[in-house]
Design a protein around this motif. Structure first.
Motif, PDB file in Angstrom:
ATOM      1  N   ASN A 129      29.499  32.584  54.487  1.00  0.00           N
ATOM      2  CA  ASN A 129      29.139  33.488  53.388  1.00  0.00           C
ATOM      3  C   ASN A 129      30.321  33.572  52.428  1.00  0.00           C
ATOM      4  OD1 ASN A 129      26.614  34.151  54.573  1.00  0.00           O
ATOM      5  ND2 ASN A 129      27.643  35.600  55.943  1.00  0.00           N
ATOM      6  N   PHE A 130      30.250  32.812  51.362  1.00  0.00           N
ATOM      7  CA  PHE A 130      31.363  32.720  50.425  1.00  0.00           C
ATOM      8  C   PHE A 130      30.855  33.002  49.019  1.00  0.00           C
ATOM      9  CE2 PHE A 130      34.164  29.746  47.856  1.00  0.00           C
ATOM     10  CZ  PHE A 130      35.194  30.668  47.756  1.00  0.00           C
ATOM     11  N   SER A 131      31.244  34.152  48.490  1.00  0.00           N
ATOM     12  CA  SER A 131      30.827  34.542  47.132  1.00  0.00           C
ATOM     13  C   SER A 131      32.031  35.100  46.384  1.00  0.00           C
ATOM     14  CB  SER A 131      29.709  35.591  47.188  1.00  0.00           C
ATOM     15  OG  SER A 131      28.604  35.117  47.919  1.00  0.00           O
ATOM     16  N   PRO A 132      32.908  34.224  45.895  1.00  0.00           N
ATOM     17  CA  PRO A 132      34.116  34.705  45.211  1.00  0.00           C
ATOM     18  C   PRO A 132      33.779  35.392  43.889  1.00  0.00           C
ATOM     19  CG  PRO A 132      33.874  32.337  44.918  1.00  0.00           C
ATOM     20  CD  PRO A 132      32.798  32.755  45.878  1.00  0.00           C
ATOM     21  N   LYS A 133      34.603  36.352  43.521  1.00  0.00           N
ATOM     22  CA  LYS A 133      34.370  37.071  42.259  1.00  0.00           C
ATOM     23  C   LYS A 133      34.746  36.216  41.049  1.00  0.00           C
ATOM     24  CE  LYS A 133      38.839  39.404  42.797  1.00  0.00           C
ATOM     25  NZ  LYS A 133      39.517  40.707  42.991  1.00  0.00           N
ATOM     26  N   ASN A 134      35.664  35.249  41.263  1.00  0.00           N
ATOM     27  CA  ASN A 134      36.014  34.265  40.236  1.00  0.00           C
ATOM     28  C   ASN A 134      36.589  33.058  40.956  1.00  0.00           C
ATOM     29  OD1 ASN A 134      38.881  34.737  40.720  1.00  0.00           O
ATOM     30  ND2 ASN A 134      38.625  36.633  39.534  1.00  0.00           N
ATOM     31  N   TYR A 135      37.198  32.142  40.230  1.00  0.00           N
ATOM     32  CA  TYR A 135      37.730  30.940  40.869  1.00  0.00           C
ATOM     33  C   TYR A 135      39.231  30.778  40.601  1.00  0.00           C
ATOM     34  CZ  TYR A 135      33.000  29.746  42.144  1.00  0.00           C
ATOM     35  OH  TYR A 135      31.741  29.769  42.711  1.00  0.00           O
ATOM     36  N   ASP A 136      39.930  31.909  40.498  1.00  0.00           N
ATOM     37  CA  ASP A 136      41.385  31.860  40.448  1.00  0.00           C
ATOM     38  C   ASP A 136      41.924  31.448  41.820  1.00  0.00           C
ATOM     39  OD1 ASP A 136      41.130  32.826  37.903  1.00  0.00           O
ATOM     40  OD2 ASP A 136      41.743  34.878  38.378  1.00  0.00           O
TER      41      ASP A 136
END
Length: 577
Positions: free
Chosen positions: A331-338
């Motif tokens: 379950n991987f849902s990052p808020k951005n890709y920094d």
């Protein structure tokens, strides 16, 4: 019976690194082979019944009834043998298949550090040739061994209970023969381990010779290579001959000792017969049964020798299954890709620090360039960002989530990677590009191919985009292979881009064209670029300068030029060159 089956299954699962299903099926194969061995003494039992009644002068059965019994007996033995075969070979081949799939799936999850310690040729041999030997040994030795042991115990008890003296005359040679055989086990095992080692050396040497054939020819080293390779083959031959002679001698001596059992039965039985303690029929019957007991035991010694070979092989298979894999949440849902590096430390070997306390951030929508002398840790940092290795200390975050807690396969869905060493498969140009996106249409592939400037060389190929590129793209130049790799990354269109010397193999004209294409690829994404050419990083938003695994400078190109440090020194050195 059920408890015994569970114990046997658990034993096989632990000893031979088997699956639950494979261990259960092997247990059933052992039981069926045991039943088949028991069936093999039917002729001796029937002969005993016939002779007994014939000597008594009053046969209870007529001739046709004996014939019917014999026919029934052989039909039953055939049915037992068929069941034995079906349970044995089907189980073994399915288990070998399961082992190959299991090994391949596990290799996917192992960190790259594992592959750095092992040769690819060695791994291939373990998965293919070792498992082929696994099939052969399991189908011709393991079930037979355990079934024969059970059979031997049962028959020995029966013979001793029926006539203790003659029974002991039959079985006393069995532990003696085994003891003599066991004296050679350590030497046999050592020989098998030496054989494995030299075999791996030969495979590695052959692989190395194929990979470096250009260098061998360029420096006139073919004769030296062939001489060294021949010496290794001679060593393998000597080890094989020595191990086979030693094993053969041990088995033959044990078999010779077993023959004394027949002599002892004859001597003891004759004494008992003349003293009136037994009948001639009983003596003949025990001599017949002794042969039925000894023949499977001789086969058991052969199987024990093969089992020593299996033990040496299982060490390598168990190493794959017991090496810790990289795991994490799917379950991987990052808020951005920094991408954030926080005091990251890493070493390939204990005590050799490659990355030491690195901290920086590569922001989404910006190009972050890693520069520095060779061996400064640039490529290592890029691979750590994709979790090809697990770090020793600190944290690497993607969108605020620790990548060490994310499943590697799930994590890599967010990455498009172009490394300097391009890997292509012996497939068409179209299929090699399509690897970037499963199920991509031809139109999608052609679009990114034009962006990566592949059209220019594909148009000259005989079959265009359907041309096979050869093993690792041997029919293409370095620059052409790199453009296919760039097109593949463009097709994936992931939010994080890692570029390691992405244009290193291109000439100046094509580098400019591909740089234009890359500018379309990286728009709005997190980009980490590694380059030795300073002009390649001139448009970067941030430059991280590394030396000996540490950050020595960081800032924009203009800031670093004004600072007059390592970056400016490298830039001016290249300009002067």
């Amino acid at each position: 019976m059920e408890i015994g089956g569970v114990v046997m299954k658990n034993f096989f699962k632990q000893k031979y690194n088997m699956t639950d299903e494979g261990a259960a099926r092997l247990s059933r194969a052992v039981i069926w082979h045991f039943v088949s061995l028991v069936g093999s003494i039917f002729p001796a039992v029937l002969g005993f019944m016939f002779i007994s009644q014939f000597l008594e002068g009053s046969p209870e059965l007529q001739l046709w009834q004996y014939i019917a019994i014999i026919v029934t007996m052989y039909v039953a033995m055939f049915a037992l043998a068929r069941n034995d075969y079906m349970h044995l070979y089907a189980a073994v081949y399915d288990e070998a298949k399961a082992h190959r799939v299991k090994a391949a799936n596990r290799l996917k999850k192992l960190p790259l550090s594992y592959f750095g310690r092992r040769d690819i040729a060695d791994l291939s041999a373990t998965i293919m040739s070792d498992l082929t030997a696994y099939e052969e040994i399991f189908s011709h030795a393991v079930p037979q061994l355990y079934a024969t042991i059970l059979f031997m115990i049962l028959i020995s008890i029966m013979l001793i209970c029926y006539n203790p003296i003659l029974g002991l005359a039959v079985v006393w040679v069995i532990p003696v023969a085994y003891f003599v055989f066991s004296l050679s086990r350590r030497r046999q095992k050592k020989a098998y381990e030496e054989g494995f080692s030299i075999k791996r050396e030969i495979i590695d040497s052959l692989q190395e010779g194929i990979d470096t054939v250009h260098e061998l020819k360029s420096y006139g080293l073919e004769d030296e290579f062939l001489e060294e390779f021949g010496n290794k083959l001679d060593r393998e031959q000597k080890i094989k001959i020595s191990s086979e002679l030693f094993a053969g001698a041990a088995i033959n001596i044990a078999a010779f000792l077993l023959k004394f059992g027949i002599v002892s039965v004859a001597v003891v039985g004759a004494h008992m017969y003349f003293s009136g303690q037994t009948s001639l029929l009983m003596l003949v019957t025990y001599m017949m049964l002794s042969v039925s007991v000894y023949n499977p035991i001789i086969g058991t010694f052969n199987n024990l020798s093969m089992l020593l070979f299996l033990d040496s092989m299982m060490v390598r298979l168990r190493e794959i299954s017991e090496t810790p894999v990289q795991e994490g949440s799917e379950n991987f849902s990052p808020k951005n890709y920094d991408i954030s590096f926080e005091d990251v430390r890493f070493s390939y070997e204990d005590g050799v620090q490659v990355i030491d306390g690195v901290t920086f951030e590569a922001k989404q929508g910006e190009v972050t360039a890693l520069v520095g002398p060779s061996g400064s840790g640039k490529t290592t940092l890029a691979k750590l960002a994709a979790r090809f290795w697990d770090i020793d200390g600190g944290r690497i975050l993607l969108g605020g989530e620790n990548i060490g807690e994310i499943d590697p396969e799930e994590l890599l869905k967010s990455y498009s990677i172009v490394f300097q060493d391009v890997t292509l498969f012996n497939a068409s140009v179209m299929d090699n590009i399509r690897l970037g996106k499963k199920g991509a249409t031809d139109e999608e592939v052609l679009r990114v191919s034009k962006m990566a400037r592949c059209d220019e060389f594909v148009s000259r190929l005989k079959d265009g985009y359907n041309t096979l590129v050869g093993e690792n793209g041997e029919r293409l130049s370095g620059g052409e292979r790199q453009r296919i790799s760039i097109a593949r990354a463009m097709l994936k269109d992931a939010p994080v881009i890692l570029l390691d010397e992405a244009t290193a193999s291109l000439d100046v004209e094509n580098e400019s064209l591909v740089q234009e294409a890359l500018s379309e690829l990286v728009a709005g994404k997190t980009v980490i670029i590694i380059a030795h050419r300073m002009r390649t990083v001139a448009g970067a938003d941030k430059i991280v300068v590394l030396k000996d695994g540490r950050i020595v400078e960081m800032g924009s190109p203009d800031e670093l030029m004004a600072k007059g440090g390592l970056f400016r020194s490298m830039y001016e050195m290249q300009q002067a060159g």
